[in-house]
Each structure stands twice: as structure tokens, then as C-alpha cells.
Design a protein around this motif. Structure first.
Motif, PDB file in Angstrom:
ATOM      1  N   GLU A 155      15.412  15.975  -3.673  1.00  0.00           N
ATOM      2  CA  GLU A 155      14.805  15.702  -2.233  1.00  0.00           C
ATOM      3  C   GLU A 155      13.310  15.574  -2.535  1.00  0.00           C
ATOM      4  O   GLU A 155      12.770  16.253  -3.158  1.00  0.00           O
ATOM      5  CB  GLU A 155      15.070  16.404  -1.353  1.00  0.00           C
ATOM      6  CG  GLU A 155      14.492  16.270   0.013  1.00  0.00           C
ATOM      7  CD  GLU A 155      15.016  16.964   1.065  1.00  0.00           C
ATOM      8  OE1 GLU A 155      15.848  16.778   1.869  1.00  0.00           O
ATOM      9  OE2 GLU A 155      14.285  18.107   1.397  1.00  0.00           O
ATOM     10  N   LEU A 156      12.707  14.438  -2.252  1.00  0.00           N
ATOM     11  CA  LEU A 156      11.110  14.187  -2.424  1.00  0.00           C
ATOM     12  C   LEU A 156      10.606  14.291  -1.019  1.00  0.00           C
ATOM     13  O   LEU A 156      11.196  13.744   0.054  1.00  0.00           O
ATOM     14  CB  LEU A 156      10.936  12.650  -3.118  1.00  0.00           C
ATOM     15  CG  LEU A 156      11.524  12.462  -4.172  1.00  0.00           C
ATOM     16  CD1 LEU A 156      10.906  11.148  -4.883  1.00  0.00           C
ATOM     17  CD2 LEU A 156      11.117  13.658  -5.385  1.00  0.00           C
ATOM     18  N   THR A 157       9.561  15.042  -0.926  1.00  0.00           N
ATOM     19  CA  THR A 157       8.878  14.932   0.274  1.00  0.00           C
ATOM     20  C   THR A 157       7.347  14.863   0.141  1.00  0.00           C
ATOM     21  O   THR A 157       6.823  15.044  -1.004  1.00  0.00           O
ATOM     22  CB  THR A 157       9.042  16.425   0.877  1.00  0.00           C
ATOM     23  OG1 THR A 157       8.358  17.544  -0.101  1.00  0.00           O
ATOM     24  CG2 THR A 157      10.630  16.749   1.259  1.00  0.00           C
ATOM     25  N   CYS A 158       6.801  14.675   1.275  1.00  0.00           N
ATOM     26  CA  CYS A 158       5.091  14.440   1.266  1.00  0.00           C
ATOM     27  C   CYS A 158       4.933  14.986   2.635  1.00  0.00           C
ATOM     28  O   CYS A 158       5.289  14.732   3.789  1.00  0.00           O
ATOM     29  CB  CYS A 158       4.955  12.842   1.208  1.00  0.00           C
ATOM     30  SG  CYS A 158       3.045  12.656   1.089  1.00  0.00           S
TER      31      CYS A 158
ATOM     32  N   ALA B  78      11.102   7.118   3.741  1.00  0.00           N
ATOM     33  CA  ALA B  78       9.562   6.798   4.543  1.00  0.00           C
ATOM     34  C   ALA B  78       8.502   6.569   3.273  1.00  0.00           C
ATOM     35  O   ALA B  78       8.848   6.923   2.113  1.00  0.00           O
ATOM     36  CB  ALA B  78       9.390   8.251   5.106  1.00  0.00           C
ATOM     37  N   PRO B  79       7.459   6.010   3.782  1.00  0.00           N
ATOM     38  CA  PRO B  79       6.513   5.562   2.586  1.00  0.00           C
ATOM     39  C   PRO B  79       5.865   6.724   2.176  1.00  0.00           C
ATOM     40  O   PRO B  79       5.472   7.684   3.060  1.00  0.00           O
ATOM     41  CB  PRO B  79       5.775   4.586   3.213  1.00  0.00           C
ATOM     42  CG  PRO B  79       5.798   4.604   4.643  1.00  0.00           C
ATOM     43  CD  PRO B  79       7.254   5.432   4.924  1.00  0.00           C
ATOM     44  N   GLY B  80       5.268   6.786   1.142  1.00  0.00           N
ATOM     45  CA  GLY B  80       4.180   7.578   0.583  1.00  0.00           C
ATOM     46  C   GLY B  80       3.023   6.736   0.197  1.00  0.00           C
ATOM     47  O   GLY B  80       3.211   5.572   0.203  1.00  0.00           O
TER      48      GLY B  80
ATOM     49  N   GLY C  81       1.070  -1.274   0.030  1.00  0.00           N
ATOM     50  CA  GLY C  81       0.079  -0.199  -0.016  1.00  0.00           C
ATOM     51  C   GLY C  81       0.794   1.201   0.065  1.00  0.00           C
ATOM     52  O   GLY C  81       0.386   2.435   0.195  1.00  0.00           O
ATOM     53  N   ASN C  82       2.048   1.233  -0.342  1.00  0.00           N
ATOM     54  CA  ASN C  82       3.078   2.224  -0.488  1.00  0.00           C
ATOM     55  C   ASN C  82       3.375   2.626  -1.598  1.00  0.00           C
ATOM     56  O   ASN C  82       3.148   1.781  -2.369  1.00  0.00           O
ATOM     57  CB  ASN C  82       4.527   1.940   0.568  1.00  0.00           C
ATOM     58  CG  ASN C  82       4.312   1.586   2.143  1.00  0.00           C
ATOM     59  OD1 ASN C  82       3.192   2.069   2.628  1.00  0.00           O
ATOM     60  ND2 ASN C  82       4.888   0.889   2.435  1.00  0.00           N
TER      61      ASN C  82
ATOM     62  N   HIS D 224       5.079   2.612  -5.117  1.00  0.00           N
ATOM     63  CA  HIS D 224       6.332   1.784  -5.511  1.00  0.00           C
ATOM     64  C   HIS D 224       7.399   2.381  -5.763  1.00  0.00           C
ATOM     65  O   HIS D 224       7.398   3.640  -6.401  1.00  0.00           O
ATOM     66  CB  HIS D 224       5.806   1.154  -6.854  1.00  0.00           C
ATOM     67  CG  HIS D 224       6.426   0.116  -7.397  1.00  0.00           C
ATOM     68  ND1 HIS D 224       7.815   0.434  -8.084  1.00  0.00           N
ATOM     69  CD2 HIS D 224       6.403  -1.249  -7.444  1.00  0.00           C
ATOM     70  CE1 HIS D 224       8.433  -0.785  -8.417  1.00  0.00           C
ATOM     71  NE2 HIS D 224       7.507  -1.809  -8.143  1.00  0.00           N
ATOM     72  N   GLY D 225       8.470   2.030  -5.415  1.00  0.00           N
ATOM     73  CA  GLY D 225      10.218   2.852  -5.446  1.00  0.00           C
ATOM     74  C   GLY D 225      10.231   3.277  -7.002  1.00  0.00           C
ATOM     75  O   GLY D 225      10.944   4.425  -7.089  1.00  0.00           O
ATOM     76  N   GLY D 226       9.902   2.396  -7.923  1.00  0.00           N
ATOM     77  CA  GLY D 226       9.909   2.844  -9.328  1.00  0.00           C
ATOM     78  C   GLY D 226       9.327   3.891  -9.764  1.00  0.00           C
ATOM     79  O   GLY D 226       9.885   4.909 -10.456  1.00  0.00           O
ATOM     80  N   PHE D 227       8.176   4.430  -9.245  1.00  0.00           N
ATOM     81  CA  PHE D 227       7.434   5.421  -9.461  1.00  0.00           C
ATOM     82  C   PHE D 227       8.116   6.764  -8.865  1.00  0.00           C
ATOM     83  O   PHE D 227       8.177   7.818  -9.425  1.00  0.00           O
ATOM     84  CB  PHE D 227       5.843   5.452  -9.100  1.00  0.00           C
ATOM     85  CG  PHE D 227       5.066   4.609 -10.038  1.00  0.00           C
ATOM     86  CD1 PHE D 227       4.921   4.964 -11.406  1.00  0.00           C
ATOM     87  CD2 PHE D 227       4.758   3.291  -9.500  1.00  0.00           C
ATOM     88  CE1 PHE D 227       4.201   3.866 -12.173  1.00  0.00           C
ATOM     89  CE2 PHE D 227       4.300   2.267 -10.661  1.00  0.00           C
ATOM     90  CZ  PHE D 227       3.921   2.828 -11.727  1.00  0.00           C
ATOM     91  N   LEU D 228       8.504   6.604  -7.613  1.00  0.00           N
ATOM     92  CA  LEU D 228       9.284   7.674  -6.903  1.00  0.00           C
ATOM     93  C   LEU D 228      10.493   7.919  -7.636  1.00  0.00           C
ATOM     94  O   LEU D 228      11.029   9.083  -8.038  1.00  0.00           O
ATOM     95  CB  LEU D 228       9.609   7.287  -5.619  1.00  0.00           C
ATOM     96  CG  LEU D 228       8.352   7.317  -4.691  1.00  0.00           C
ATOM     97  CD1 LEU D 228       8.805   6.831  -3.227  1.00  0.00           C
ATOM     98  CD2 LEU D 228       7.577   8.554  -4.779  1.00  0.00           C
ATOM     99  N   TYR D 229      11.301   6.844  -8.146  1.00  0.00           N
ATOM    100  CA  TYR D 229      12.690   6.785  -8.643  1.00  0.00           C
ATOM    101  C   TYR D 229      12.305   7.527 -10.178  1.00  0.00           C
ATOM    102  O   TYR D 229      13.189   8.845 -10.589  1.00  0.00           O
ATOM    103  CB  TYR D 229      13.038   5.550  -9.057  1.00  0.00           C
ATOM    104  CG  TYR D 229      14.702   5.705  -9.523  1.00  0.00           C
ATOM    105  CD1 TYR D 229      15.531   5.434  -8.500  1.00  0.00           C
ATOM    106  CD2 TYR D 229      15.047   5.686 -10.753  1.00  0.00           C
ATOM    107  CE1 TYR D 229      16.832   5.502  -8.724  1.00  0.00           C
ATOM    108  CE2 TYR D 229      16.398   5.994 -11.173  1.00  0.00           C
ATOM    109  CZ  TYR D 229      17.245   5.905 -10.194  1.00  0.00           C
ATOM    110  OH  TYR D 229      18.568   5.531 -10.410  1.00  0.00           O
ATOM    111  N   ALA D 230      11.252   7.346 -10.826  1.00  0.00           N
ATOM    112  CA  ALA D 230      11.218   7.766 -12.305  1.00  0.00           C
ATOM    113  C   ALA D 230      10.752   9.497 -12.181  1.00  0.00           C
ATOM    114  O   ALA D 230      11.117  10.374 -12.975  1.00  0.00           O
ATOM    115  CB  ALA D 230       9.812   7.498 -12.845  1.00  0.00           C
ATOM    116  N   PHE D 231       9.896   9.998 -11.039  1.00  0.00           N
ATOM    117  CA  PHE D 231       9.621  11.228 -10.672  1.00  0.00           C
ATOM    118  C   PHE D 231      11.129  11.891 -10.302  1.00  0.00           C
ATOM    119  O   PHE D 231      11.236  13.267 -10.867  1.00  0.00           O
ATOM    120  CB  PHE D 231       8.657  11.291  -9.605  1.00  0.00           C
ATOM    121  CG  PHE D 231       8.422  12.696  -9.103  1.00  0.00           C
ATOM    122  CD1 PHE D 231       8.012  13.743  -9.908  1.00  0.00           C
ATOM    123  CD2 PHE D 231       8.666  13.105  -7.799  1.00  0.00           C
ATOM    124  CE1 PHE D 231       7.842  14.951  -9.474  1.00  0.00           C
ATOM    125  CE2 PHE D 231       8.201  14.389  -7.313  1.00  0.00           C
ATOM    126  CZ  PHE D 231       8.015  15.108  -8.062  1.00  0.00           C
ATOM    127  N   ALA D 232      11.742  11.399  -9.455  1.00  0.00           N
ATOM    128  CA  ALA D 232      13.263  12.193  -9.212  1.00  0.00           C
ATOM    129  C   ALA D 232      13.790  12.202 -10.447  1.00  0.00           C
ATOM    130  O   ALA D 232      14.786  13.320 -10.571  1.00  0.00           O
ATOM    131  CB  ALA D 232      13.860  11.266  -8.059  1.00  0.00           C
TER     132      ALA D 232
END
Length: 146
Positions: free
Chosen positions: A125-128, A98-100, A61-62, A64-72
């Protein structure tokens, strides 16, 4: 999903000095598919955001690291291409802190911290909700065109 017309927030990168990077984002179908909006762009800096959709979450339910990586990686591209010369990634790493969660808006800020010759280092840096969820570091290389 954003479109070539909406990937850049109104007023972002209007200066002719940003023609190259503006065109790059308008042709970036991957970032548009993610729903990325570039909210700020200046020399060596790119900021943006996107919302985590259900299909972007893993079995926990977090995010997926690949989507965060693609955004970064998209923000990294904006920062290292903002100088008007085409640059590509040579090496990248990402730390997940930390999870999003589904429905959350993820913000990111990329800053090119150092350049030498045709190379550069950019930190993202990604933040939520005001907390850091991931940190990305990329090395770029300016490439020849034509």
C-alpha cells in the motif's frame, strides 16, 4: 538519489538473518536512483519512502505510474526476500487510486500475506499525507541460487 550506504535507514536490517536482503538492497541501483529509503524490514514486511521529483511526474503534474510501480516493486522485493531466500516476481498488478504530486513524500508498506511451497503473495500500500494513493499485489517465486 540514495547510495548503497544510505538506502537502508540506520538500524534497519542489522540482524544477521537479514544479510541476504541487506545485500540485495545495497546492490539495487534502480531503487537507489529513485531515492528509496528502506525504513523498516522484518520477516515478510518491508517499509520505505521516497520523494517525488519533477522528472517523476507526468504531463498532468501527477506522479507517473511507472515510478510508483517501481517503488512498490522494490518494497515487494524486500518483503518476499526478507526470509533469506532469493525470490523474484512472477506476477504483479497495481491499482492507482489518487494522484501524488511533485515534492510529496510517498510512503509504502509491503506485507507478505501468504506463502506456499516456493510461492508467496505480497500486498503493498502506497500512501501520501495519510491517504492511500495506490495498491499493488505481487506473486513471488523463490529461485535456486548458483
Amino acid at each position: 538519489m540514495t547510495t548503497p550506504e544510505t538506502i537502508l535507514a540506520p538500524g534497519v536490517a542489522d540482524d544477521p538473518a537479514f544479510d541476504w536482503v541487506r545485500t540485495m538492497f545495497r546492490d539495487d541501483r534502480a531503487s537507489q536512483l529513485l531515492g528509496v529509503t528502506i525504513t523498516a524490514l522484518e520477516d515478510g514486511v518491508c517499509e520505505g519512502e521516497f520523494v517525488l521529483r519533477p522528472e517523476m511526474c507526468n504531463g498532468h503534474g501527477n506522479a507517473h505510474g511507472g515510478f510508483l510501480y517501481a517503488f512498490a516493486d522494490s518494497l515487494f522485493a524486500g518483503a518476499c526476500n526478507s526470509g533469506g531466500r532469493p525470490a523474484v516476481a512472477a506476477f504483479n498488478t497495481m491499482h492507482y487510486i489518487a494522484p501524488g504530486k511533485e515534492g510529496q513524500r510517498i510512503h509504502g508498506r509491503a506485507v507478505q500475506s501468504d506463502t506456499w511451497g516456493r510461492n508467496g503473495i505480497t500486498d503493498v500500500e502506497l500512501t501520501c499525507d495519510g491517504r492511500v494513493i495506490a495498491q499493488f499485489r505481487g506473486t513471488s517465486r523463490v529461485v535456486a541460487t548458483g
